[in-house]
Design an enzyme around this catalytic site. Sequence first.
Site, short mmCIF file in Angstrom:
data_model
loop_
_atom_site.label_atom_id
_atom_site.label_comp_id
_atom_site.label_asym_id
_atom_site.label_seq_id
_atom_site.Cartn_x
_atom_site.Cartn_y
_atom_site.Cartn_z
N ASP A 123 0.83 -1.21 0.00
CA ASP A 123 0.00 0.00 0.00
C ASP A 123 0.87 1.26 0.00
O ASP A 123 0.35 2.38 -0.02
CB ASP A 123 -1.03 0.00 1.13
CG ASP A 123 -0.40 0.00 2.51
OD1 ASP A 123 0.84 -0.06 2.59
OD2 ASP A 123 -1.15 0.08 3.50
N SER A 124 2.21 1.08 -0.05
CA SER A 124 3.09 2.22 -0.29
C SER A 124 2.76 2.84 -1.65
O SER A 124 3.15 3.98 -1.93
CB SER A 124 4.56 1.79 -0.26
OG SER A 124 4.77 0.70 -1.15
N ASP A 148 -1.00 -6.27 -0.12
CA ASP A 148 -1.30 -5.59 1.14
C ASP A 148 -2.80 -5.42 1.28
O ASP A 148 -3.45 -4.95 0.33
CB ASP A 148 -0.67 -4.18 1.13
CG ASP A 148 0.54 -4.09 2.04
OD1 ASP A 148 0.78 -5.02 2.83
OD2 ASP A 148 1.25 -3.08 1.94
N LYS A 171 -0.87 -9.54 3.04
CA LYS A 171 -0.12 -8.99 4.18
C LYS A 171 -1.06 -8.08 4.98
O LYS A 171 -1.74 -7.23 4.41
CB LYS A 171 1.11 -8.21 3.70
CG LYS A 171 1.88 -7.54 4.86
CD LYS A 171 3.32 -7.22 4.49
CE LYS A 171 3.47 -5.94 3.68
NZ LYS A 171 3.04 -4.71 4.38
N GLU A 216 -1.12 -5.47 8.22
CA GLU A 216 -0.27 -4.67 9.12
C GLU A 216 -0.79 -4.70 10.55
O GLU A 216 -2.00 -4.67 10.76
CB GLU A 216 -0.30 -3.21 8.63
CG GLU A 216 1.03 -2.74 8.07
CD GLU A 216 1.00 -1.27 7.69
OE1 GLU A 216 1.26 -1.02 6.53
OE2 GLU A 216 0.72 -0.40 8.53
N GLU A 227 9.71 -3.81 10.05
CA GLU A 227 10.07 -2.52 9.46
C GLU A 227 10.69 -1.60 10.52
O GLU A 227 10.06 -1.33 11.56
CB GLU A 227 8.84 -1.85 8.83
CG GLU A 227 9.20 -0.52 8.16
CD GLU A 227 8.18 -0.01 7.15
OE1 GLU A 227 7.17 -0.69 6.90
OE2 GLU A 227 8.42 1.09 6.62
O1 KIV Z 1 3.61 -1.05 1.48
C1 KIV Z 1 4.79 -1.43 1.40
O2 KIV Z 1 5.49 -1.21 0.41
C2 KIV Z 1 5.33 -2.17 2.53
C3 KIV Z 1 6.81 -2.35 2.58
C4 KIV Z 1 7.47 -1.10 2.98
C5 KIV Z 1 7.19 -3.49 3.44
O3 KIV Z 1 4.61 -2.57 3.39
#
Ligand code: KIV
Length: 257
Positions: free
Chosen positions: A30-31, A69, A98, A100, A165
Amino acid sequence: MAKISMLTAYDFNTARALEEAQIDYILVGDSLANVFLGYKTTQEVSLEEMMICFKAVRRGAPKTKIVADLPYVSVIKPNSEAYKDALAFYEAGANIVKIENAEPKSLELIKMLTDEGYQVMGHIGYTPQSVEKFNGKPSYVKDRELLFSEANKLYEAGVMAMVLEMVPDEIAEELTESLESKSREIFTIGIGAGQGTSGQVLVTDDLLGRFNLFKPRFVKRYAEQYQDMTRAFQDYKSEVQELKFPEQQSLSFSKNK
Ligand code: KIV
């Protein structure tokens, strides 16, 4: 054992290149909210936007294991609905979702998924989705005991791996050793967490120098694509103005062809 490599992708061509380079895991992180869509926080990206990117990446990398994510907008829904959003990623071809943080609600959601045989990756330490209401900063857990307790809870909930992280290097190493010695196989992926993790992840736009508004201290730039892009656009503009592009011969057609 060889260290595991993971990099992010949000589009078809990046995914193709990552697959060609045989990167072990691709993360549709989600970056993308920040570095691809220009939002201020990862809380702003929608499920639809994540899904469009996910599908483009899957088309570009049909053989690589892809981690999706679960966006904030899904994580905050009641778990019965968040579960359906996670399923949408698996149905679209995600190998792993994933999630968080290790809050009780997230742990319950992870367990709902792993109990059904779905693979889930955890993410602790610095968790950008948990932007605190008052200071606008993401949550940052550095405390050894808390990190160990969160990692163990994630293990118990059945995650197959977890991102660490910006976890202090020595804690990340100890955590990795402790998790790797457990009876069920599990690995850690570090970002800004030193060399002691089972693998590494970076945001590809950081690695390529495509996102250059700021550079986290742990990022290594392997290219300077923002500068290359700008130079190419300037060259194009000049050549258009100077009638150097398109070249003369590319305009002429032969009647016989
Ligand atoms: O969203 C993302 O790119 C991430 C990485 C920084 C691990 O969660």
